[in-house]
Design a protein around this motif. Structure first.
Motif, PDB file in Angstrom:
ATOM      1  N   GLY A 125      57.070  23.476  90.082  1.00 52.10           N
ATOM      2  CA  GLY A 125      57.466  21.998  89.698  1.00 52.10           C
ATOM      3  C   GLY A 125      56.738  21.965  88.251  1.00 52.10           C
ATOM      4  O   GLY A 125      55.761  22.700  87.906  1.00 52.10           O
ATOM      5  N   ARG A 165      54.917  17.867  92.801  1.00 46.45           N
ATOM      6  CA  ARG A 165      56.492  18.309  92.816  1.00 46.45           C
ATOM      7  C   ARG A 165      56.409  19.866  93.379  1.00 46.45           C
ATOM      8  O   ARG A 165      57.528  19.982  93.819  1.00 46.45           O
ATOM      9  N   ASP A 180      58.400  20.938  96.506  1.00 42.57           N
ATOM     10  CA  ASP A 180      59.539  22.061  96.321  1.00 42.57           C
ATOM     11  C   ASP A 180      59.375  23.024  97.441  1.00 42.57           C
ATOM     12  O   ASP A 180      60.050  23.620  97.995  1.00 42.57           O
TER      13      ASP A 180
END
Ligand SMILES: [Zn+2]
Lengths: 113, 387
Positions: free
Chosen positions: B10, B32, B36
């Motif tokens: 991310g 992130r 993910d």
């Protein structure tokens, strides 16, 4: 006494270096003697710098890489605004810039007449 | 050594990110990447944070300790990795070692920089301190000056013209227009690039990267455990890391980036691959000449022929070897500590087929080159599909 531009010659293998390293780039030897690099150096490349670092007032600052007869190269300021690749230069002592209000001196390169 | 997989990635948008400080950026990119990977409930063993100059730019040290506190990765061992502008790739390399050695099973690698916290001249000076203190820095040598001198050598020797530099810039700006994370979303034309202001003759503004904020992150685990997280793990097939003398003029040949050659050879050897096995490349184009030189010294093109590949469109998004689909440092931006990690993030997206409008056609292997100086310290990674 006049300042001379010097390199550092490895006492073991004879390689001349500039700038100084604590160990030789070829043989890792640790003892050196200062040697003069001579008067005539050839300009290999250059730039005219318009975004100036601190303590240099007048653009452009002309910087170049020169090669001394023995093959050692150095980077530095050029005193000419009209550099040409292949031109011959010699080191001259002078003011390089101001850093934190202190004047810094060193070698620049001036065209040989 | 265990095989290592990237299971999540991310990044933040790159740019002049007002209202977000360094820790905001690192936290956002890290969360992130963890999200993910689907690793939100897991305990991490190690955290590596690539960052070049938080102490100087934002007056903060020990940023890795701050990050594990902020996003609760406690009690993972956390450290900041500094290797100039290759801090990001060096952090990834540390993460790779931690997993491949068996010491860690789950690792977060983040990289970030808050460049715009300081004035442009302060940043320029900080970056210049990477040069040799007595043989370069005091003479007024800056990174643009070095790039300009390298460019002129290339022009003299190989017939590279200013137009070639402009072509690289145009390509990278066009790619960045398709990258929502890129700093510069602005079309660039040959004429526009060639009429931008001169910063270091023959380099104009458009042949150099902007000053950006941003962060990126990846999550690593052993390949054998990757299926617990994802069905598209990306394997780190190889890495290389080599150095050279610090000053440009003392290199064996100032027009050759020997550390790129050596690090690339190491990476290809480890991956048991050759340059023509690579489908997509991210280079360290802090200056556009560097994309050309790196593409040659990494082995993709013959020395002195890289600019011809640009001319023929070989390195375009739809070319045979797309270089910098992300927009590169030139247009995606160059928050120094983030860059090496962001290159890896882009390659992961490309390999997984998740790069949207800038997707390269069906790539199986990617190559990233990150610089920790002006070509005197290079970190290379080769990634491949692990599924
Ligand atoms: Zn020696």
């Amino acid at each position: 006494m006049e300042q001379k531009f010097t390199g550092f010659k490895c006492k073991s293998c004879g390689r001349v270096m500039y700038p100084k390293h604590d160990r030789c780039l070829d043989c890792k030897g640790t003892e050196f003697e200062e040697v003069e690099l001579g008067e005539g150096a050839t300009l290999l490349t250059y730039t005219k710098l318009y975004v100036l670092p601190e303590g240099i007032e007048m653009p452009p600052l002309v910087l170049g890489i020169v090669k001394f007869p023995g093959g050692v190269r150095a980077m530095g300021q050029l005193t000419t605004d009209d550099p040409k690749i292949g031109m011959k230069l010699r080191p001259v002592w002078g003011k390089l810039r101001k850093m934190k209000d202190k004047e810094i001196f060193g070698f620049k390169f001036e065209p040989l007449k | 050594m265990r095989d290592v997989a990237i299971i999540g990635c991310g990044m933040t948008k790159f740019g002049r990110l007002e209202g977000k400080d360094l820790m905001d950026l690192l936290a956002e990119a890290s969360l992130r990447a963890i999200d993910d990977a689907g690793a939100g409930e897991r305990d991490f063993d190690s955290v590596y944070v690539g960052n070049m100059m938080a102490g100087e730019l934002v007056h903060q040290t020990a940023v890795a300790s701050a990050l594990v506190d902020r996003i609760n990765l406690i009690p993972a061992g956390a450290e900041r990795v500094e290797n100039g502008p290759a801090s990001g790739a060096s952090a990834v390399k540390n993460g790779f070692f931690a997993v491949s050695s068996g010491a860690s099973d789950l690792v977060l690698v983040a990289g970030g920089e808050k460049m715009t916290a300081a004035d442009t001249d302060v940043i320029g000076d900080l970056v210049s301190t990477m040069t040799h203190p007595t043989a370069e820095y005091v003479h007024g040598v800056t990174l643009p000056a070095m790039a300009a001198m390298l460019t002129r050598l290339y022009m003299e020797r190989y017939g590279v013209t200013e137009r070639h530099l402009a072509m690289v810039a145009v390509k990278n700006h066009a790619n960045a227009l398709k990258n929502p994370y890129a700093h510069l979303h602005r079309e660039c034309t040959i004429e526009g690039a060639m009429s931008s202001i001169m910063i270091a003759d023959p380099l104009r503004l458009y042949y150099a990267c902007p000053i950006s904020d941003g962060a990126a992150a990846v999550v690593l685990c052993p390949l054998e455990k990757a299926n617990e997280f994802t069905d598209k793990p990306v394997r780190i097939a190889g890495f290389g890391h080599a150095s050279d003398v610090q000053t440009l003029q003392e290199r064996e040949d100032p027009a050759v980036l020997k550390s790129v050659q050596l690090a690339s050879q190491q990476a290809f050897k480890m991956a048991k691959l050759e340059p023509n096995d690579i489908d997509v490349v991210e280079t360290h184009d802090a200056f556009e000449i560097l994309e050309i030189v790196q593409s040659e010294d990494a082995g993709f093109f013959e020395k002195g022929k890289g600019h011809l590949a640009v001319e023929k469109g070989v390195t375009a998004l739809n070319g045979k070897l797309p270089i910098n689909p992300s927009g590169g440092l030139k247009a995606k931006g160059h928050p120094v500590g983030a860059t090496g990690v962001a290159q890896i993030v882009e390659l992961v997206w490309q390999l997984r087929g998740e790069a949207g409008e800038r997707q390269v056609k069906n790539p199986k292997r990617g190559f990233a080159c990150n610089f920790g100086g002006f070509g005197n310290n290079t970190v290379i990674h080769i990634l491949e599909r692990g599924w």
